[in-house]
Scaffold this active site. Structure first.
Site, mmCIF file in Angstrom:
data_model
loop_
_atom_site.group_PDB
_atom_site.id
_atom_site.type_symbol
_atom_site.label_atom_id
_atom_site.label_comp_id
_atom_site.label_asym_id
_atom_site.label_seq_id
_atom_site.Cartn_x
_atom_site.Cartn_y
_atom_site.Cartn_z
ATOM 1 N N GLY A 11 -33.057 47.453 2.876
ATOM 2 C CA GLY A 11 -34.030 48.434 3.347
ATOM 3 C C GLY A 11 -35.324 48.306 2.568
ATOM 4 O O GLY A 11 -35.537 47.336 1.835
ATOM 5 N N PHE A 13 -36.473 50.045 -0.009
ATOM 6 C CA PHE A 13 -36.397 50.182 -1.462
ATOM 7 C C PHE A 13 -35.390 49.248 -2.122
ATOM 8 O O PHE A 13 -35.403 49.076 -3.324
ATOM 9 C CB PHE A 13 -36.061 51.626 -1.847
ATOM 10 C CG PHE A 13 -37.197 52.571 -1.628
ATOM 11 C CD1 PHE A 13 -38.392 52.406 -2.306
ATOM 12 C CD2 PHE A 13 -37.081 53.618 -0.736
ATOM 13 C CE1 PHE A 13 -39.450 53.282 -2.113
ATOM 14 C CE2 PHE A 13 -38.128 54.489 -0.533
ATOM 15 C CZ PHE A 13 -39.315 54.326 -1.228
ATOM 16 N N GLY A 14 -34.483 48.677 -1.369
ATOM 17 C CA GLY A 14 -33.459 47.843 -1.986
ATOM 18 C C GLY A 14 -32.408 47.429 -0.984
ATOM 19 O O GLY A 14 -32.661 47.366 0.206
ATOM 20 N N ASP A 125 -34.396 64.886 9.267
ATOM 21 C CA ASP A 125 -34.596 63.476 9.632
ATOM 22 C C ASP A 125 -33.511 62.955 10.565
ATOM 23 O O ASP A 125 -33.069 61.808 10.439
ATOM 24 C CB ASP A 125 -34.680 62.616 8.369
ATOM 25 C CG ASP A 125 -35.402 61.283 8.624
ATOM 26 O OD1 ASP A 125 -36.131 61.188 9.640
ATOM 27 O OD2 ASP A 125 -35.234 60.353 7.827
ATOM 28 N N LYS A 127 -31.946 61.176 13.551
ATOM 29 C CA LYS A 127 -32.291 60.118 14.493
ATOM 30 C C LYS A 127 -31.131 59.139 14.498
ATOM 31 O O LYS A 127 -30.315 59.134 13.567
ATOM 32 C CB LYS A 127 -33.599 59.426 14.099
ATOM 33 C CG LYS A 127 -33.617 58.841 12.690
ATOM 34 C CD LYS A 127 -34.998 58.297 12.351
ATOM 35 C CE LYS A 127 -35.053 57.816 10.911
ATOM 36 N NZ LYS A 127 -36.411 57.361 10.538
ATOM 37 N N ASN A 130 -30.011 57.149 11.398
ATOM 38 C CA ASN A 130 -29.425 57.860 10.264
ATOM 39 C C ASN A 130 -28.019 58.382 10.550
ATOM 40 O O ASN A 130 -27.544 59.306 9.896
ATOM 41 C CB ASN A 130 -30.334 59.015 9.823
ATOM 42 C CG ASN A 130 -31.558 58.520 9.090
ATOM 43 O OD1 ASN A 130 -31.617 57.378 8.655
ATOM 44 N ND2 ASN A 130 -32.556 59.370 8.960
ATOM 45 N N ASP A 143 -28.765 59.209 4.670
ATOM 46 C CA ASP A 143 -30.188 59.219 4.298
ATOM 47 C C ASP A 143 -30.740 60.634 4.153
ATOM 48 O O ASP A 143 -31.209 61.252 5.106
ATOM 49 C CB ASP A 143 -31.029 58.420 5.303
ATOM 50 C CG ASP A 143 -32.429 58.121 4.751
ATOM 51 O OD1 ASP A 143 -32.821 58.730 3.734
ATOM 52 O OD2 ASP A 143 -33.122 57.281 5.331
ATOM 53 N N THR A 160 -39.483 61.976 11.808
ATOM 54 C CA THR A 160 -39.816 60.953 12.798
ATOM 55 C C THR A 160 -40.527 61.635 13.963
ATOM 56 O O THR A 160 -40.004 62.618 14.510
ATOM 57 C CB THR A 160 -38.520 60.251 13.268
ATOM 58 O OG1 THR A 160 -37.889 59.676 12.117
ATOM 59 C CG2 THR A 160 -38.815 59.166 14.283
#
Length: 201
Positions: A11, A13-14, A125, A127, A130, A143, A160
């Protein structure tokens, strides 16, 4: 205590790796967050908040956080392994879902929200990206970067765009009701294969 087996995904960040506990042979997912990326994006508070909120939650329908660790380069989240894939991938492959499947997934999300809202946690969040599906077909919410403990109202514009409730967009202040607006949008998308609110602005 962990043997690193392979990479499951990457992703912003990592990455997430499949790991095995040496003593028990239990399998987990280990989420790596690069500290430098977190700092460069000013996301320290978001990451700390995500960890705190995940530690509060104990629901069958929410990804379980077992432990957190760190070294010089990374923060690590040790979470349960979910092997059924993303709802997003399922929806893109099928276009839409039968009513009974959409109803089943929606019920799992309602159960997750029921538990979180009792703890004053607003998710913000929802969606398809997730939502993971277990091997048994149950839904798991993942998430928690935008989740927040909200006792009365909050005024942050986040989420979103297609799933945002009107009160978020016009900055009236919002509470956990925004999660149910997003659930309505998701149900529509699961059944029709389309987002009900799409536009250039």
């Amino acid at each position: 205590d962990l043997i690193i087996l392979r990479t499951l995904g990457e992703g912003a960040f990592g990455r997430v790796r499949l790991v095995k506990h040496k003593k028990t042979n239990a399998l987990y997912a280990l989420k790596y967050l690069a500290k430098q990326n977190v700092i460069d994006n000013g996301s320290q508070e978001h990451v700390q908040n995500e960890m705190t909120i995940m530690m509060m939650i104990d629901s069958t329908f929410v990804l379980k956080l077992y432990n957190t660790m760190q070294d010089k380069r990374y923060l690590y989240f040790l979470v349960e392994l979910v092997r059924g894939g993303e709802l997003f991938t399922l929806l893109r492959g099928k276009g839409s879902l039968p009513d009974k499947d959409a109803r089943f997934y929606a019920a799992g999300i309602v159960e997750a929200f029921k538990h979180m809202h009792a703890l004053c946690i607003t998710y913000r969040d929802l969606k398809p990206e997730n939502l993971l599906i277990t091997r048994d077909g149950y839904i798991k919410l993942i998430d928690f970067g935008l989740a927040k403990v909200v006792v009365e109202r909050t005024y942050t514009l986040c989420g979103t765009p297609e799933y945002l409730a009107p009160e978020v967009i016009v900055n009236m202040g919002h509470d956990r009701a925004v999660d149910y607006w997003a659930l309505g949008v998701l149900i529509f998308e699961m059944v029709t294969g389309l987002c009900p609110f799409e536009g250039e602005d």
